[in-house]
Write a protein that holds these residues in place. Structure first.
Motif, PDB file in Angstrom:
ATOM      1  N   MET A   1       0.841  -1.174   0.000  1.00 14.95           N
ATOM      2  CA  MET A   1       0.000   0.000   0.000  1.00 14.95           C
ATOM      3  C   MET A   1       0.889   1.241   0.000  1.00 14.95           C
ATOM      4  O   MET A   1       1.896   1.292   0.673  1.00 14.95           O
ATOM      5  N   TYR A   2       0.474   2.218  -0.774  1.00 13.67           N
ATOM      6  CA  TYR A   2       1.230   3.462  -0.894  1.00 13.67           C
ATOM      7  C   TYR A   2       0.503   4.605  -0.216  1.00 13.67           C
ATOM      8  O   TYR A   2      -0.716   4.624  -0.141  1.00 13.67           O
ATOM      9  N   PHE A   3       1.287   5.561   0.220  1.00 15.92           N
ATOM     10  CA  PHE A   3       0.745   6.824   0.714  1.00 15.92           C
ATOM     11  C   PHE A   3       1.615   7.926   0.136  1.00 15.92           C
ATOM     12  O   PHE A   3       2.847   7.806   0.103  1.00 15.92           O
ATOM     13  N   ALA A   4       0.987   8.971  -0.363  1.00 15.70           N
ATOM     14  CA  ALA A   4       1.733  10.103  -0.912  1.00 15.70           C
ATOM     15  C   ALA A   4       1.119  11.388  -0.384  1.00 15.70           C
ATOM     16  O   ALA A   4      -0.101  11.512  -0.259  1.00 15.70           O
ATOM     17  N   ALA A   5       1.979  12.342  -0.047  1.00 11.54           N
ATOM     18  CA  ALA A   5       1.524  13.632   0.466  1.00 11.54           C
ATOM     19  C   ALA A   5       2.418  14.735  -0.071  1.00 11.54           C
ATOM     20  O   ALA A   5       3.591  14.515  -0.392  1.00 11.54           O
ATOM     21  N   LEU A   6       1.848  15.920  -0.161  1.00 15.94           N
ATOM     22  CA  LEU A   6       2.586  17.120  -0.530  1.00 15.94           C
ATOM     23  C   LEU A   6       2.608  18.054   0.671  1.00 15.94           C
ATOM     24  O   LEU A   6       1.576  18.272   1.310  1.00 15.94           O
ATOM     25  N   LEU A   7       3.761  18.595   0.969  1.00 13.92           N
ATOM     26  CA  LEU A   7       3.892  19.629   1.991  1.00 13.92           C
ATOM     27  C   LEU A   7       4.446  20.868   1.299  1.00 13.92           C
ATOM     28  O   LEU A   7       5.568  20.844   0.784  1.00 13.92           O
ATOM     29  N   ALA A   8       3.654  21.913   1.251  1.00 11.05           N
ATOM     30  CA  ALA A   8       4.059  23.149   0.576  1.00 11.05           C
ATOM     31  C   ALA A   8       4.264  24.244   1.613  1.00 11.05           C
ATOM     32  O   ALA A   8       3.386  24.512   2.439  1.00 11.05           O
ATOM     33  N   ARG A   9       5.436  24.885   1.558  1.00 11.11           N
ATOM     34  CA  ARG A   9       5.725  25.963   2.505  1.00 11.11           C
ATOM     35  C   ARG A   9       5.088  27.251   2.013  1.00 11.11           C
ATOM     36  O   ARG A   9       5.160  27.591   0.835  1.00 11.11           O
ATOM     37  N   THR A  10       4.477  27.967   2.968  1.00 12.48           N
ATOM     38  CA  THR A  10       3.844  29.256   2.672  1.00 12.48           C
ATOM     39  C   THR A  10       4.350  30.281   3.676  1.00 12.48           C
ATOM     40  O   THR A  10       5.097  29.946   4.595  1.00 12.48           O
ATOM     41  N   GLU A  11       3.904  31.517   3.536  1.00 10.46           N
ATOM     42  CA  GLU A  11       4.260  32.556   4.508  1.00 10.46           C
ATOM     43  C   GLU A  11       3.782  32.207   5.906  1.00 10.46           C
ATOM     44  O   GLU A  11       4.397  32.562   6.901  1.00 10.46           O
ATOM     45  N   ASP A  12       2.663  31.493   5.976  1.00 10.48           N
ATOM     46  CA  ASP A  12       2.040  31.176   7.264  1.00 10.48           C
ATOM     47  C   ASP A  12       2.432  29.802   7.800  1.00 10.48           C
ATOM     48  O   ASP A  12       1.860  29.338   8.777  1.00 10.48           O
ATOM     49  N   GLY A  13       3.375  29.140   7.187  1.00 16.82           N
ATOM     50  CA  GLY A  13       3.773  27.799   7.628  1.00 16.82           C
ATOM     51  C   GLY A  13       3.665  26.804   6.491  1.00 16.82           C
ATOM     52  O   GLY A  13       3.929  27.122   5.343  1.00 16.82           O
ATOM     53  N   TRP A  14       3.254  25.605   6.808  1.00 17.77           N
ATOM     54  CA  TRP A  14       3.150  24.535   5.826  1.00 17.77           C
ATOM     55  C   TRP A  14       1.694  24.193   5.544  1.00 17.77           C
ATOM     56  O   TRP A  14       0.862  24.235   6.438  1.00 17.77           O
ATOM     57  N   GLU A  15       1.412  23.856   4.294  1.00 17.95           N
ATOM     58  CA  GLU A  15       0.113  23.323   3.903  1.00 17.95           C
ATOM     59  C   GLU A  15       0.345  21.890   3.462  1.00 17.95           C
ATOM     60  O   GLU A  15       1.308  21.609   2.746  1.00 17.95           O
ATOM     61  N   ALA A  16      -0.524  21.003   3.884  1.00 16.57           N
ATOM     62  CA  ALA A  16      -0.382  19.597   3.526  1.00 16.57           C
ATOM     63  C   ALA A  16      -1.587  19.141   2.716  1.00 16.57           C
ATOM     64  O   ALA A  16      -2.704  19.608   2.914  1.00 16.57           O
ATOM     65  N   SER A  17      -1.324  18.224   1.803  1.00 20.99           N
ATOM     66  CA  SER A  17      -2.403  17.594   1.050  1.00 20.99           C
ATOM     67  C   SER A  17      -1.953  16.197   0.642  1.00 20.99           C
ATOM     68  O   SER A  17      -0.789  15.990   0.328  1.00 20.99           O
ATOM     69  N   ASP A  18      -2.919  15.262   0.714  1.00 22.34           N
ATOM     70  CA  ASP A  18      -2.565  13.956   0.188  1.00 22.34           C
ATOM     71  C   ASP A  18      -2.736  14.039  -1.320  1.00 22.34           C
ATOM     72  O   ASP A  18      -3.395  14.929  -1.835  1.00 22.34           O
TER      73      ASP A  18
END
Length: 191
Positions: A1-18
């Motif tokens: 089983m796989y899991f993938a996520a994106l962590l994008a840095r912004t001015e206010d911290g990090w945003e996460a999305s699968d």
């Protein structure tokens, strides 16, 4: 089983999305996916994990080339998503080496003629195609994928995860990476 996520840095911290990787076939596709998630061309981390086998992190900073770390290259090589990360450059191969390997494997799979003499095949006498078959040495060649970690160890050092800490991560590495980045809370929303 796989899991993938994106962590994008912004001015206010990090945003996460699968993320779904169904349409991703190459590192270029994966890099484009990361850049689409980027806010003002800031850092985006793509995390891919195959449960209890390996994980990989791809770091994309704006238009720079992606930087890659894979926890176990040999395990990743047996995975379709892992193969995306294991580029010729990362493996220290000449570009196109996979094409040469495929051609050699095709030669190895040649059928022996019905009237062929097994002794002729072993010594390469007779059929010139048989003589071109490489010695099948069980020793790993220069194109073998190494076991263990591969890639840029300092990938996350400026974000709070040292090379040593990255090397010690095994299963569920995303939680520890998110902790080091200060992104644990946003990660919980996608897990």
């Amino acid at each position: 089983m796989y899991f993938a996520a994106l962590l994008a840095r912004t001015e206010d911290g990090w945003e996460a999305s699968d993320t779904e990787l169904d349409d991703v076939e190459t590192l270029s596709d994966l890099t484009d996916l990361a850049r689409e998630a980027s806010v003002d061309e800031d850092t985006v981390l793509v995390y891919i994990e195959q449960e209890d086998a390996w994980f990989g992190v791809v770091r994309v900073d704006g238009e720079e080339d992606p930087r890659i770390y894979v926890s176990d290259a040999s395990a990743a090589a047996r995975s379709s998503y892992g193969e995306i990360l294991l580029t010729d450059e990362l493996l220290g191969r000449e570009p196109g080496a996979e094409d040469e390997i495929a051609a050699l494997e095709e030669l190895v799979d040649l059928d022996v003629p019905e009237d062929g003499d097994p002794d002729d095949i072993q010594d390469g006498a007779g059929d010139p195609a048989v003589a071109a078959v490489p010695d099948l040495d069980p020793e790993p060649g220069p194109d073998a994928v190494p076991a263990g970690p591969l890639g840029e160890l300092g990938l996350l050092a400026d974000l709070g995860l040292s090379e040593k800490d990255l090397l010690t991560l095994r299963t569920d590495a995303l939680v520890e990476i998110a902790d080091a980045l200060g992104a644990s809370d946003v990660l919980e929303t996608v897990r």
